[in-house]
Design an enzyme around this catalytic site. Structure first.
Site, PDB file in Angstrom:
ATOM      1  N   GLU A 210       1.855   7.138  -5.710  1.00  0.00           N
ATOM      2  CA  GLU A 210       0.399   6.958  -5.652  1.00  0.00           C
ATOM      3  C   GLU A 210       0.065   6.732  -4.182  1.00  0.00           C
ATOM      4  O   GLU A 210       0.247   5.639  -3.657  1.00  0.00           O
ATOM      5  CB  GLU A 210      -0.013   5.736  -6.495  1.00  0.00           C
ATOM      6  CG  GLU A 210       0.255   5.900  -7.987  1.00  0.00           C
ATOM      7  CD  GLU A 210      -0.780   6.776  -8.687  1.00  0.00           C
ATOM      8  OE1 GLU A 210      -1.876   6.956  -8.120  1.00  0.00           O
ATOM      9  OE2 GLU A 210      -0.487   7.298  -9.768  1.00  0.00           O
ATOM     10  N   CYS A 244      -8.053   3.029  -1.542  1.00  0.00           N
ATOM     11  CA  CYS A 244      -7.460   4.376  -1.417  1.00  0.00           C
ATOM     12  C   CYS A 244      -8.407   5.470  -1.881  1.00  0.00           C
ATOM     13  O   CYS A 244      -8.302   6.598  -1.423  1.00  0.00           O
ATOM     14  CB  CYS A 244      -6.167   4.437  -2.223  1.00  0.00           C
ATOM     15  SG  CYS A 244      -6.409   4.012  -3.946  1.00  0.00           S
TER      16      CYS A 244
HETATM   17  P1  NAD Z   1       2.641   0.979   2.902  1.00  0.00           P
HETATM   18  O1  NAD Z   1       3.134   2.323   2.547  1.00  0.00           O
HETATM   19  O2  NAD Z   1       2.765   0.517   4.297  1.00  0.00           O
HETATM   20  O3  NAD Z   1       3.394  -0.141   2.015  1.00  0.00           O
HETATM   21  C1  NAD Z   1       3.494  -0.059   0.620  1.00  0.00           C
HETATM   22  C2  NAD Z   1       4.749  -0.784   0.155  1.00  0.00           C
HETATM   23  O4  NAD Z   1       5.882  -0.171   0.750  1.00  0.00           O
HETATM   24  C3  NAD Z   1       4.800  -2.264   0.533  1.00  0.00           C
HETATM   25  O5  NAD Z   1       5.291  -2.984  -0.575  1.00  0.00           O
HETATM   26  C4  NAD Z   1       5.756  -2.310   1.682  1.00  0.00           C
HETATM   27  O6  NAD Z   1       6.516  -3.487   1.741  1.00  0.00           O
HETATM   28  C5  NAD Z   1       6.678  -1.132   1.412  1.00  0.00           C
HETATM   29  N1  NAD Z   1       7.193  -0.523   2.643  1.00  0.00           N
HETATM   30  C6  NAD Z   1       6.570  -0.458   3.860  1.00  0.00           C
HETATM   31  N2  NAD Z   1       7.342   0.185   4.746  1.00  0.00           N
HETATM   32  C7  NAD Z   1       8.477   0.526   4.096  1.00  0.00           C
HETATM   33  C8  NAD Z   1       9.671   1.206   4.475  1.00  0.00           C
HETATM   34  N3  NAD Z   1       9.845   1.642   5.723  1.00  0.00           N
HETATM   35  N4  NAD Z   1      10.630   1.380   3.562  1.00  0.00           N
HETATM   36  C9  NAD Z   1      10.456   0.941   2.290  1.00  0.00           C
HETATM   37  N5  NAD Z   1       9.359   0.291   1.878  1.00  0.00           N
HETATM   38  C10 NAD Z   1       8.380   0.075   2.756  1.00  0.00           C
HETATM   39  O7  NAD Z   1       1.137   0.925   2.390  1.00  0.00           O
HETATM   40  P2  NAD Z   1       0.093  -0.249   2.568  1.00  0.00           P
HETATM   41  O8  NAD Z   1      -0.269  -0.363   4.009  1.00  0.00           O
HETATM   42  O9  NAD Z   1       0.564  -1.460   1.852  1.00  0.00           O
HETATM   43  O10 NAD Z   1      -1.140   0.349   1.732  1.00  0.00           O
HETATM   44  C11 NAD Z   1      -2.036   1.263   2.276  1.00  0.00           C
HETATM   45  C12 NAD Z   1      -1.745   2.672   1.819  1.00  0.00           C
HETATM   46  O11 NAD Z   1      -1.586   2.722   0.427  1.00  0.00           O
HETATM   47  C13 NAD Z   1      -2.898   3.620   2.124  1.00  0.00           C
HETATM   48  O12 NAD Z   1      -2.377   4.858   2.561  1.00  0.00           O
HETATM   49  C14 NAD Z   1      -3.575   3.780   0.788  1.00  0.00           C
HETATM   50  O13 NAD Z   1      -4.305   4.957   0.621  1.00  0.00           O
HETATM   51  C15 NAD Z   1      -2.413   3.724  -0.134  1.00  0.00           C
HETATM   52  N6  NAD Z   1      -2.845   3.319  -1.465  1.00  0.00           N
HETATM   53  C16 NAD Z   1      -2.811   4.225  -2.470  1.00  0.00           C
HETATM   54  C17 NAD Z   1      -3.264   3.862  -3.725  1.00  0.00           C
HETATM   55  C18 NAD Z   1      -3.235   4.814  -4.873  1.00  0.00           C
HETATM   56  O14 NAD Z   1      -3.422   4.352  -5.986  1.00  0.00           O
HETATM   57  N7  NAD Z   1      -3.029   6.099  -4.687  1.00  0.00           N
HETATM   58  C19 NAD Z   1      -3.731   2.580  -3.942  1.00  0.00           C
HETATM   59  C20 NAD Z   1      -3.765   1.689  -2.885  1.00  0.00           C
HETATM   60  C21 NAD Z   1      -3.308   2.060  -1.655  1.00  0.00           C
END
Ligand code: NAD
Length: 468
Positions: A210, A244
């Site tokens: 997602e 998002c």
């Molecule tokens: P992110 O990808 O930075 O982090 C998401 C999760 O991944 C966190 O739990 C984090 O700890 C983990 N993570 C971060 N870096 C990692 C790595 N290198 N290796 C493994 N895991 C890692 O996202 P965010 O900043 O928390 O959220 C914002 C993003 O999420 C935006 O792009 C937004 O559009 C998207 N989002 C999508 C939806 C959806 O339903 N499609 C909903 C909310 C947010």
């Protein structure tokens, strides 16, 4: 404290023992989740206020009530969803029983982001538990207040032999991903989505991703500007734009832009007052890192509304930018903050072309008083979801699948779609042991007559009628 390996082994053992499969066990977990939300509503609201300055109204509307609604729906429908699904048969299988069994995958990993830290952990969790899986939940380390409640309080409401919360940032999550899971459900950025999918590929683990992206919002000349401005401003500035599915940028003609600007200013003042920083209804940027990134975006194009920021308060005013170039960062990356660029186009065709030469978005919005225009945008583009004449209302319906397409993700959830996402759809056919005379028709020595008969018998008649 258990090591990571011990925790994962404990959950796998629970799954293999079949403990999570009965409907009663699944329902007990869902009721536990429901109690968690009810007992800790205040605590969760405080945590969301601490993390994002989220108002109780937004917390209730977009986090707690959505989680509760999903639990209630799953509890009401659990037995029906779990039932084997009978399928149509051909002549060759008339005496057999053919059905799809929804079976749990096993050990599921759910990784969540920080922007709706209750909703985006609990809603997938409802699906995973309803489907009879064991679950490791990894909340975001950035939304610290909520992470603490999820780690310390939530496990008390669930059977710990089938559920664990594991904490950490990129490094710890990277280590977690080295382990074998039976399903990974990830919500977050496309960048990390790629990391998750690469790790999953090593074990051939199926994934739901997602992700995010830039959601276009086309506004036709025929619209009432104030109505559009109210709706776009509400959905753009909800949760300080950290959504998002928020409309990321507006596409409209230069004349519509001129009508929209004063209307957007009126909407912002009506929603948040003369000084939005003092409004209890406007969220804050989650972290200094995100604040710095957004402050950089304020330098793109020309500020038409807002533009103020206060680093100490992680405040960015509801902002509208105009005269932005397609090549500027604000039009290259997902904004994920209270900034709305307006890009002008010469025609509907040009808007559609603009949308289609970019990655497929998670959501797409079209505003017009003509349903023909809305339907044209729908027909000529692709996106995870679509809403005509409003913001992300489509995702509030659990009867619609929620998910992306292309760069905005793969797979979907909400309501029954969540249950199906977390279930393996096993193709089953049960044949009676006897009647060998009939079935021996297919064995060698082959003949043209046997072939003719078999081809007729195996024809898909597309109905579930039975001969007997
Ligand atoms: P992110 O990808 O930075 O982090 C998401 C999760 O991944 C966190 O739990 C984090 O700890 C983990 N993570 C971060 N870096 C990692 C790595 N290198 N290796 C493994 N895991 C890692 O996202 P965010 O900043 O928390 O959220 C914002 C993003 O999420 C935006 O792009 C937004 O559009 C998207 N989002 C999508 C939806 C959806 O339903 N499609 C909903 C909310 C947010």
């Amino acid at each position: 404290m258990d090591s990571l390996e011990d925790t994962l082994q404990r959950l796998r053992d629970t799954f293999r023992a079949g403990r999570t499969r009965p409907a009663e066990f699944r329902a007990a977990q869902l009721k536990g989740l429901s109690r968690f939300l009810r007992d800790n509503k205040q605590l969760l609201q405080e945590a969301l206020a601490e993390d994002l300055h989220k108002s109780p109204f937004e917390s209730e509307m977009s986090e707690i009530s959505i989680g509760q609604g999903e639990i209630d729906k799953a509890l009401r429908n659990l037995r029906a969803w779990m039932k084997d699904e009978k399928v149509s048969k051909n002549l060759a299988t008339q005496l057999d029983s053919a059905f799809i069994r929804k079976e749990p995958f096993g050990l599921v990993l759910i990784i969540a982001p920080w922007n709706y830290p209750v909703n985006l952990t609990l809603v997938p969790l409802v699906g995973a538990l309803a489907a009879g899986n064991c679950v490791v939940l990894k909340p975001s380390e950035i939304s610290k207040g909520t992470e603490k409640v999820l780690a310390e309080v939530l496990p008390r409401y669930l059977d710990q032999s089938c559920f664990a919360v594991l904490l950490g940032g990129p490094e710890e999550t990277g280590r977690l991903l080295e382990h074998r899971f039976d399903y990974i459900f990830f919500t977050g950025s496309p960048r990390v989505g790629r990391i998750v999918m690469t790790a999953a590929a090593k074990h051939l683990t199926p994934v739901t991703l997602e992700l995010g992206g830039k959601n276009p919002c086309y506004v036709d000349n025929s619209c009432d500007p104030q109505t559009v401005a109210n709706r776009v401003a509400f959905f753009r500035y909800f949760n300080a734009g950290q959504t998002c599915v928020a409309p990321d940028y507006v596409l409209c003609s230069p004349a519509t832009r001129e009508r929209l600007l004063p209307a957007l200013q009126r909407a912002i003042t009506r929603f948040f007052g003369e000084d939005p920083q003092r409004s209890p209804n406007l969220g804050r940027i989650i972290s200094e890192k995100q604040f710095g990134r957004l402050q950089g975006l304020l330098g793109c194009g020309r500020v038409a509304i807002g533009g103020q920021s206060d680093e100490g308060d992680r405040y960015i005013a509801p902002t509208v930018l105009v005269d932005v170039k397609e090549t500027e960062p604000v039009m290259q990356e997902e904004i994920f903050g209270p900034i709305l660029p307006i890009v002008t186009v010469g025609s509907l065709d040009e808007a559609i072309e603009f949308i289609n030469r970019r990655e497929k978005p998670l959501a797409l919005y079209a505003f017009s008083s003509s349903s023909r225009v809305v339907r044209r945008v729908l027909a000529c583009t692709s996106s995870g979801g679509f809403c005509g004449n409003d913001g992300f209302m489509h995702m509030t319906l659990a009867s619609l699948p929620f998910g992306g397409v292309g760069a905005s993700g793969m797979g979907s959830y909400h309501g029954k779609f969540s249950f199906d996402t977390f279930s393996h759809h096993r193709a089953c056919l049960l044949r009676p042991p006897g009647l060998e005379k009939i079935y021996s028709l297919r064995y060698p020595p082959y003949s043209p007559g046997k072939l003719r008969l078999l081809l007729v018998a195996m024809e898909d008649r597309g109905c579930s009628c039975t001969l007997l």
